[in-house]
Each structure stands twice: as structure tokens, then as C-alpha cells.
Design a protein around this motif. Structure first.
Motif, mmCIF file in Angstrom:
data_model
loop_
_atom_site.group_PDB
_atom_site.id
_atom_site.type_symbol
_atom_site.label_atom_id
_atom_site.label_comp_id
_atom_site.label_asym_id
_atom_site.label_seq_id
_atom_site.Cartn_x
_atom_site.Cartn_y
_atom_site.Cartn_z
ATOM 1 N N PRO A 22 7.451 -27.019 3.708
ATOM 2 C CA PRO A 22 8.176 -27.355 2.800
ATOM 3 C C PRO A 22 9.376 -26.373 2.215
ATOM 4 C CG PRO A 22 5.697 -27.390 2.283
ATOM 5 C CD PRO A 22 5.935 -26.668 3.234
ATOM 6 N N ASN A 23 10.515 -27.002 1.811
ATOM 7 C CA ASN A 23 11.557 -26.196 1.725
ATOM 8 C C ASN A 23 12.031 -26.480 0.176
ATOM 9 O OD1 ASN A 23 13.555 -24.409 2.221
ATOM 10 N ND2 ASN A 23 14.875 -26.007 3.010
ATOM 11 N N ASP A 24 11.104 -26.540 -0.848
ATOM 12 C CA ASP A 24 11.372 -26.741 -2.023
ATOM 13 C C ASP A 24 12.288 -25.546 -2.607
ATOM 14 O OD1 ASP A 24 9.901 -29.312 -1.754
ATOM 15 O OD2 ASP A 24 8.158 -28.306 -2.507
ATOM 16 N N PRO A 25 13.369 -26.031 -3.354
ATOM 17 C CA PRO A 25 14.030 -24.758 -4.205
ATOM 18 C C PRO A 25 13.309 -24.238 -5.286
ATOM 19 C CG PRO A 25 14.809 -26.953 -4.748
ATOM 20 C CD PRO A 25 14.015 -27.206 -3.733
ATOM 21 N N VAL A 26 13.587 -23.132 -5.551
ATOM 22 C CA VAL A 26 12.926 -22.573 -6.911
ATOM 23 C C VAL A 26 13.364 -23.254 -8.083
ATOM 24 C CG1 VAL A 26 12.401 -20.210 -5.604
ATOM 25 C CG2 VAL A 26 14.793 -20.700 -7.091
ATOM 26 N N ASP A 27 12.804 -23.136 -8.892
ATOM 27 C CA ASP A 27 13.116 -23.983 -10.305
ATOM 28 C C ASP A 27 14.401 -23.574 -10.983
ATOM 29 O OD1 ASP A 27 10.801 -25.512 -10.190
ATOM 30 O OD2 ASP A 27 9.545 -24.383 -11.418
ATOM 31 N N ASN A 28 14.499 -22.206 -11.034
ATOM 32 C CA ASN A 28 15.730 -21.518 -11.435
ATOM 33 C C ASN A 28 16.139 -20.266 -10.862
ATOM 34 O OD1 ASN A 28 14.579 -19.581 -13.358
ATOM 35 N ND2 ASN A 28 13.774 -21.324 -14.134
ATOM 36 N N ALA A 55 5.418 -11.367 -1.525
ATOM 37 C CA ALA A 55 6.365 -12.418 -0.839
ATOM 38 C C ALA A 55 6.581 -13.263 -2.019
ATOM 39 C CB ALA A 55 5.689 -13.187 0.145
ATOM 40 N N THR A 56 7.681 -14.012 -2.067
ATOM 41 C CA THR A 56 8.190 -14.878 -2.985
ATOM 42 C C THR A 56 8.305 -16.385 -2.355
ATOM 43 O OG1 THR A 56 9.236 -13.083 -3.990
ATOM 44 C CG2 THR A 56 9.864 -15.463 -4.686
ATOM 45 N N ASN A 57 7.895 -17.405 -2.965
ATOM 46 C CA ASN A 57 7.821 -18.670 -2.619
ATOM 47 C C ASN A 57 7.616 -18.806 -0.992
ATOM 48 O OD1 ASN A 57 8.599 -21.535 -2.836
ATOM 49 N ND2 ASN A 57 10.582 -21.244 -2.381
ATOM 50 N N TYR A 58 6.576 -18.167 -0.640
ATOM 51 C CA TYR A 58 5.903 -17.974 0.802
ATOM 52 C C TYR A 58 4.538 -18.616 1.003
ATOM 53 C CZ TYR A 58 3.909 -15.230 4.468
ATOM 54 O OH TYR A 58 3.276 -14.490 5.464
ATOM 55 N N GLY A 59 4.495 -19.449 2.077
ATOM 56 C CA GLY A 59 3.279 -20.410 2.348
ATOM 57 C C GLY A 59 1.985 -19.533 2.679
ATOM 58 N N ILE A 60 0.882 -19.705 1.747
ATOM 59 C CA ILE A 60 -0.458 -19.406 1.882
ATOM 60 C C ILE A 60 -1.148 -20.640 2.248
ATOM 61 C CG2 ILE A 60 -2.493 -18.367 0.747
ATOM 62 C CD1 ILE A 60 -0.280 -16.540 0.852
ATOM 63 N N CYS A 61 -1.945 -20.344 3.242
ATOM 64 C CA CYS A 61 -2.247 -21.444 3.989
ATOM 65 C C CYS A 61 -3.920 -21.623 4.398
ATOM 66 C CB CYS A 61 -1.628 -21.633 5.583
ATOM 67 S SG CYS A 61 -0.044 -21.658 5.674
ATOM 68 N N ILE A 70 -0.864 -25.917 1.950
ATOM 69 C CA ILE A 70 -0.206 -25.022 1.884
ATOM 70 C C ILE A 70 0.670 -24.771 0.549
ATOM 71 C CG2 ILE A 70 2.060 -23.740 2.895
ATOM 72 C CD1 ILE A 70 1.839 -25.447 5.389
ATOM 73 N N LYS A 71 0.340 -23.845 -0.073
ATOM 74 C CA LYS A 71 0.930 -23.536 -1.321
ATOM 75 C C LYS A 71 1.884 -22.537 -1.376
ATOM 76 C CE LYS A 71 -1.669 -26.730 -3.264
ATOM 77 N NZ LYS A 71 -0.834 -28.038 -3.614
ATOM 78 N N ALA A 72 2.936 -22.381 -2.165
ATOM 79 C CA ALA A 72 4.003 -21.250 -1.838
ATOM 80 C C ALA A 72 4.214 -20.763 -3.300
ATOM 81 C CB ALA A 72 5.135 -21.774 -1.398
ATOM 82 N N PRO A 73 3.451 -19.672 -3.624
ATOM 83 C CA PRO A 73 3.446 -19.210 -5.086
ATOM 84 C C PRO A 73 4.762 -18.345 -5.436
ATOM 85 C CG PRO A 73 1.980 -17.819 -3.647
ATOM 86 C CD PRO A 73 2.291 -19.051 -2.969
ATOM 87 N N ASP A 74 4.929 -18.243 -6.586
ATOM 88 C CA ASP A 74 6.530 -17.573 -6.761
ATOM 89 C C ASP A 74 6.093 -16.128 -6.746
ATOM 90 O OD1 ASP A 74 7.691 -20.027 -7.864
ATOM 91 O OD2 ASP A 74 6.286 -19.668 -9.872
ATOM 92 N N TRP A 75 5.232 -15.542 -6.593
ATOM 93 C CA TRP A 75 4.954 -14.051 -6.070
ATOM 94 C C TRP A 75 3.418 -13.945 -5.741
ATOM 95 C CZ3 TRP A 75 2.258 -9.433 -7.277
ATOM 96 C CH2 TRP A 75 3.058 -8.314 -6.706
#
Length: 256
Positions: A22-28, A55-61, A70-75
Motif C-alpha cells: 500500500p502506498n497510502d500517504p501520511v495524514d499530515n 521505521a515510519t509508515n513501514y509494513g509489518i506483515c 500488512i499494517k504500516a504503523p506511524d512509528w
């Protein structure tokens, strides 16, 4: 109560190289800065071992019923990887590539229920994923606008329990031997709430700019101290000269 998926099979598999993440942009614009600030102070305090990474906005699988989740936590803080870093450039699979993340942070977004979602059906919600699938020991949700921080710890009942902060509003992360808390001030042109680390003695882990300022103040203090010593030495020299002049005026010759 968190639901449990029925007849689910959980495995830990490497994400295929051709898998489209996923290539979702960060919220702000603030979220990357908030995340970078957390990592910077860990690095400067030598609290980020060579086998660990953030890592930031990085896939945990994970793989649930043969479907990748896959979730991409903010940190995220991963304490140890057991594979070359080149293997975890795109994503990270706990158990297969290293340890379970110690701490996952999500910054509160406008997505309704996103950080608190306990949806068990595919694709599972974030809260459910971190709690029931990966079983991350510490899951934290931060509202940068209000400066509100929540920390959930994985307990003996295999559930997240909301923690109570200490008197300073900070949470102890035992696996990292650090406190996590909210700090208000200026960094990179942003005056607001930030997440900061404190050590066991409640000493704040500093950012690079703060360390530079600290060193500048120390140098100024040393310079002032040296100047004061020089002034005292000059005063002593002048006093000695006056004393010798008085002795000569009295017909006495001072000893060399």
C-alpha cells in the motif's frame, strides 16, 4: 472485548518481492517529524543497537488464513533482526526475520476508529492486529493536537490493558528501559506537542540541536570561568606590586 477470528491459521511468511505494498500517504506534514524526533534521540543516546531498527509508515506483515495482512504503523521499534538489513528494506515479518516489535505508535488520524479498530474479520483492524496477531507488548496512540498519549500493554490474559501514567504523565517501557511521555515546545518550526524519551533517572534524551546548544552553553561557562580566573590573577599581580611599592617606600627591600 476483542473478538477472536474463528478457525484462523496464522503463519509468518516473507512478503514476495513483487508484492505491491500500500502506498497510502501520511495524514499530515507533522507525522514524519514526530516519528523522526523519536528515533533521533534514541540514536544520539546510543539507545539503538545495531541489530535494532525503527521505521515510519513501514509494513509489518503476517499471514492469516493464507492471506497477507500488512499494517504500516506511524512509528515502530524492533529490538532485534536476525536477517541482513537488505532483507527488511520493504517490510518486516516478526518471528521469521527477527523479534516481535517492542513498541508500535499510531498518531491519531481522521479515520474513524482506525487506531482503535478491533475488527477481527479480514482485513483485521489495527488494534486487533497488534494485540491478537502480532502481540506487540506496547501499543500507543498519540493525539498530537491535544497532546494526549495512551499506552496499552499486553497482559497475562493476552489482552491490551490501558496503562496509567506516572505523576509526570509518562509511561515506563520496561523492554527499552525508558519512559515515553509528552513534551511541549519548538522543533523544526513546529511549536506543539512532541513525544520524548526519559531514562530511568528521569533525564531527558536530547535531540541534536539541544546537544549543540548544551555544548555551546558549556563552552560559554568555561570561557567565563577562564576569564574570571584571569581577572583574579591580574588582581593578585596588581596587589603584589602595590605591596612591594609600599615596602620600598618604607625603606625595606622585598625579598625576591
Amino acid at each position: 472485548m476483542v473478538a477472536t477470528p474463528l478457525q484462523s491459521t496464522l503463519t509468518w511468511e516473507k512478503l514476495p518481492d513483487d508484492f505491491v505494498l500500500p502506498n497510502d500517504p501520511v495524514d499530515n506534514i507533522n507525522q514524519p517529524a514526530l516519528a523522526a524526533a523519536l528515533t533521533e534521540s534514541l540514536q544520539l543516546a546510543q539507545r539503538l543497537p545495531e541489530t535494532a531498527f525503527t521505521a515510519t509508515n513501514y509494513g509489518i506483515c503476517a499471514t492469516l488464513n493464507q492471506k497477507f495482512v500488512i499494517k504500516a504503523p506511524d512509528w515502530v521499534y524492533v529490538p532485534e533482526i536476525t536477517v541482513p538489513r537488505s532483507d527488511v528494506v520493504r517490510s518486516y515479518t516478526p518471528h521469521l526475520q527477527g523479534a516481535i516489535p517492542t513498541l508500535v505508535l499510531e498518531f491519531l488520524s481522521d479515520t474513524e476508529g482506525g487506531e482503535y479498530s478491533s475488527k477481527a474479520s479480514y482485513p483485521p483492524g489495527k488494534f486487533f492486529f497488534y494485540e491478537q496477531i502480532v502481540q506487540v507488548p506496547n501499543y500507543s496512540i498519540f493525539d498530537p493536537d491535544a497532546g494526549r498519549l495512551e499506552l496499552y500493554r499486553f497482559d497475562d490474559q493476552k489482552r491490551y490493558t490501558l496503562q496509567t501514567p506516572n505523576a509526570d504523565g509518562r509511561f515506563w517501557i520496561p523492554e527499552m528501559h525508558l519512559f515515553l511521555g509528552v513534551w511541549q515546545g519548538m522543533r523544526e518550526g513546529r511549536d506543539g506537542y512532541w513525544l520524548r524519551w526519559w531514562d530511568q533517572s528521569e533525564n531527558l534524551l536530547l535531540w541534536g540541536g539541544e546537544l549543540v546548544e548544551q555544548e555551546r552553553q558549556r563552552a560559554e561557562q568555561e570561557s567565563r570561568r577562564a576569564e574570571q580566573e584571569s581577572q583574579r590573577a591580574e588582581q593578585e599581580r596588581q596587589r603584589a606590586e602595590r605591596l612591594m611599592a609600599q615596602l620600598r617606600a618604607a625603606g625595606l627591600e622585598p625579598e625576591s
